[in-house]
Scaffold this active site. Structure first.
Site, PDB file in Angstrom:
ATOM      1  N   LYS A 117      67.721  49.912  40.549  1.00 43.61           N
ATOM      2  CA  LYS A 117      66.881  51.095  40.685  1.00 43.61           C
ATOM      3  C   LYS A 117      65.518  50.945  40.024  1.00 43.61           C
ATOM      4  CE  LYS A 117      70.712  54.253  41.425  1.00 43.61           C
ATOM      5  NZ  LYS A 117      71.664  53.168  41.674  1.00 43.61           N
ATOM      6  N   LYS A 159      69.508  57.041  33.250  1.00 40.10           N
ATOM      7  CA  LYS A 159      70.163  56.584  34.478  1.00 40.10           C
ATOM      8  C   LYS A 159      70.484  55.094  34.424  1.00 40.10           C
ATOM      9  CE  LYS A 159      68.823  58.467  38.348  1.00 40.10           C
ATOM     10  NZ  LYS A 159      68.016  58.855  39.523  1.00 40.10           N
ATOM     11  N   GLY A 166      76.505  58.774  40.895  1.00 41.52           N
ATOM     12  CA  GLY A 166      76.478  59.711  39.781  1.00 41.52           C
ATOM     13  C   GLY A 166      77.005  59.168  38.474  1.00 41.52           C
ATOM     14  N   GLU A 201      64.005  58.888  33.431  1.00 42.60           N
ATOM     15  CA  GLU A 201      63.212  59.680  34.370  1.00 42.60           C
ATOM     16  C   GLU A 201      63.083  61.111  33.865  1.00 42.60           C
ATOM     17  OE1 GLU A 201      63.935  57.826  38.845  1.00 42.60           O
ATOM     18  OE2 GLU A 201      64.933  59.683  38.259  1.00 42.60           O
ATOM     19  N   LYS A 202      61.946  61.692  34.127  1.00 46.92           N
ATOM     20  CA  LYS A 202      61.731  63.104  33.834  1.00 46.92           C
ATOM     21  C   LYS A 202      62.615  63.947  34.759  1.00 46.92           C
ATOM     22  CE  LYS A 202      59.364  66.797  32.377  1.00 46.92           C
ATOM     23  NZ  LYS A 202      59.485  67.300  31.000  1.00 46.92           N
ATOM     24  N   GLU A 275      65.888  57.980  49.247  1.00 48.47           N
ATOM     25  CA  GLU A 275      66.196  59.277  48.664  1.00 48.47           C
ATOM     26  C   GLU A 275      65.055  59.767  47.764  1.00 48.47           C
ATOM     27  OE1 GLU A 275      70.059  59.431  46.928  1.00 48.47           O
ATOM     28  OE2 GLU A 275      71.042  58.901  48.816  1.00 48.47           O
ATOM     29  N   ASN A 291      69.452  53.491  49.456  1.00 51.33           N
ATOM     30  CA  ASN A 291      70.824  53.064  49.741  1.00 51.33           C
ATOM     31  C   ASN A 291      70.768  52.097  50.916  1.00 51.33           C
ATOM     32  OD1 ASN A 291      71.651  56.344  48.935  1.00 51.33           O
ATOM     33  ND2 ASN A 291      72.405  54.622  47.778  1.00 51.33           N
ATOM     34  N   ARG A 293      72.682  50.794  53.114  1.00 53.53           N
ATOM     35  CA  ARG A 293      73.912  50.848  53.905  1.00 53.53           C
ATOM     36  C   ARG A 293      73.886  52.108  54.757  1.00 53.53           C
ATOM     37  NH1 ARG A 293      75.973  55.064  51.135  1.00 53.53           N
ATOM     38  NH2 ARG A 293      75.795  55.093  48.858  1.00 53.53           N
ATOM     39  N   VAL A 296      77.420  58.300  54.156  1.00 52.55           N
ATOM     40  CA  VAL A 296      78.502  59.195  54.568  1.00 52.55           C
ATOM     41  C   VAL A 296      77.961  60.256  55.532  1.00 52.55           C
ATOM     42  CG1 VAL A 296      80.203  60.889  53.766  1.00 52.55           C
ATOM     43  CG2 VAL A 296      79.736  58.846  52.391  1.00 52.55           C
TER      44      VAL A 296
END
Length: 461
Positions: A117, A159, A166, A201-202, A275, A291, A293, A296
């Site tokens: 990330k 993160k 998550g 991250e903020k 995202e 992502n 891939r 879902v």
């Protein structure tokens, strides 16, 4: 196509989805399965099925050697990883190619680059995509991280640099929280992903989670517009929509163009999702991650564009160029997807594996249920609780919500608990129907509204 057969290195509803897409293209399908999935629908539907090990994922679906051995024995041309498991594992993608097969997805270098990330944030910044204020790279220790917090201000999100879903995430509202959460997040990330690296991250208060579906063949790149994924529980998506309600046209264009720019900057091949967090008040959006891939929630995009994203992935893997140009892709109506899990929402979302006694699926134009269920199927306790996705499509959001309420009433699953009651309550909620929600909305809603509602019944009619 240069591929005539594909092995599905996954299970559950996505395995069924890939098998059906591949068969529609005339491809031979091979399904791998663990001992726990021997009677699964994917095994029944595939042209061939191969047992690859014990129920534990690390001994079967995460076992690269076992998956490759099955692929070689079946003499397939390609492997589709679905989502989860090995889908974003660069070593696996590399091993598939080294074994002389096609990996249905981006190449290993893109997965490595975008899967980290911190590196992905740097790629986004170079492509001109706005990023959330935070650390420029990984932070080595809590002292360095605290200096960044002092610069960008609280609250902040700690993160994991690797992984997702998550895990390895903590929110700190005070410096005391931050110093306590930092080592916890690192330990969780190391346990989940084998990498304890973190970045900062903020926190964007009351942000919406909006993502853009991209497709690329390495030379040509398009977007398929955006999805709204703000209704989340414990940072896990519960309900998704396409397009995002109330998103201004100029913001939509900037958002989607930025996703294509990012894809072009890395020569992306396959399906992927970029995202973002979106702030309604300022009308600013910020990059979160990519992502690499199929997602879902991809059916919501398929319903509004008429595209089959899984078939497109298979064609690209077979060496074909994109079958559509950007001007060929437009938004038609509105779609909502509800994730149906084997959990009891009236009992703290306690997982409920067991045997499905009755399955009645609603029918009608604009109604779709992607699932691996059938009457008599025993849901194993070893994997994610997702049973399927109920997707509806209407002329606009209001029509879509009305159709969703009817479809949820017609979905009948007995023998196991499901999250259908949760979605029925959401579909009737005034704030949800008005589109007044953000990424923290559902957690508060569950505590103040749903917890007080009657329930507990294991049968949903």
């Amino acid at each position: 196509m240069t591929i005539s057969s594909v092995l599905i290195a996954n299970r559950g509803e996505i395995a069924v989805r890939i098998i059906r897409a591949a068969k529609a293209l005339g491809l031979r399908t091979v399904q791998v399965y663990s001992h726990a999935d021997a009677s699964s629908l994917a095994v029944q539907l595939a042209d061939e099925a191969i047992d690859i090990g014990a129920p534990a994922a690390k001994k079967s679906y995460l076992n690269i050697e076992a998956v490759l051995a099955a692929a070689k024995a079946a003499k397939v041309d390609a492997i589709h990883p679905g989502y989860g498991f090995l889908s974003e594992n660069a070593d696996f993608a590399e091993a598939v190619v080294a074994a002389g097969m096609k990996f249905v997805g981006p190449d290993a270098s893109a997965i490595r680059l975008l899967g980290d990330k911190v590196a992905a944030r740097q790629v986004a910044a170079r492509a001109g995509v706005p990023t959330v204020p935070g650390s420029d790279g990984r932070v080595s220790d809590v002292t360095e991280a605290a200096a960044i917090v002092a610069r960008i201000g609280l609250p902040v999100m700690i993160k994991a640099a690797a992984g997702g879903g998550g895990r390895g995430i903590r929110i700190a509202h005070t410096l005391e929280d931050f110093e306590r959460h930092f080592p916890q997040a690192s330990a969780e990330a190391a346990a989940a992903f084998g990498d304890g690296g973190l970045y900062i991250e903020k926190v964007i208060e009351k942000a919406r989670h909006v993502e853009v579906q991209i497709l690329g063949d390495g030379r040509n790149f398009v977007h398929c517009y955006e999805r709204e994924c703000s209704l989340q529980r414990r940072r896990q998506k519960v309900w998704e929509e396409a397009p995002a309600a109330g998103l201004p046209a100029d913001v939509r264009k900037s958002l989607c163009d930025s996703a294509v720019a990012l894809a072009r900057s890395v020569g992306y091949s396959g399906a992927g999702t970029v995202e973002y967090l979106y702030d309604d008040a300022s009308r600013h959006f910020y990059f979160i991650e990519v992502n690499t891939r199929i997602q879902v929630e991809h059916p919501a995009t398929e319903m509004i564009t008429g595209l089959d994203l899984v078939q497109e992935m298979l064609r690209i893997a077979g060496g074909q160029p994109l079958s559509v140009r950007q001007e060929d892709i437009s938004i038609a109506g509105h779609a909502i997807e509800c994730r149906i899990n084997a959990e009891d929402p009236h009992k703290g979302f306690m997982p409920g594996p067991g045997t499905v006694e009755t399955l009645v699926v609603p029918q009608g134009e604009g109604i779709r249920f992607d699932t691996m269920l059938f009457a008599g199927y025993t849901v194993p306790p070893f994997y994610d609780s997702l049973l399927g996705k109920l997707i509806v499509h209407g002329a606009d959001r209001a029509a879509c919500l009305a159709k969703l309420r009817t479809a949820l009433a017609g979905l009948r699953i007995t023998g196991i608990p499901t999250t259908v009651p949760l979605h029925q309550a959401l579909a009737a909620d005034a704030d949800v129907t008005a589109g007044r929600f953000h990424t923290r909305f559902l957690e508060d809603w569950l505590e103040t509204k749903f917890a007080a509602s009657p329930g507990g019944a294991r049968e949903v009619a």
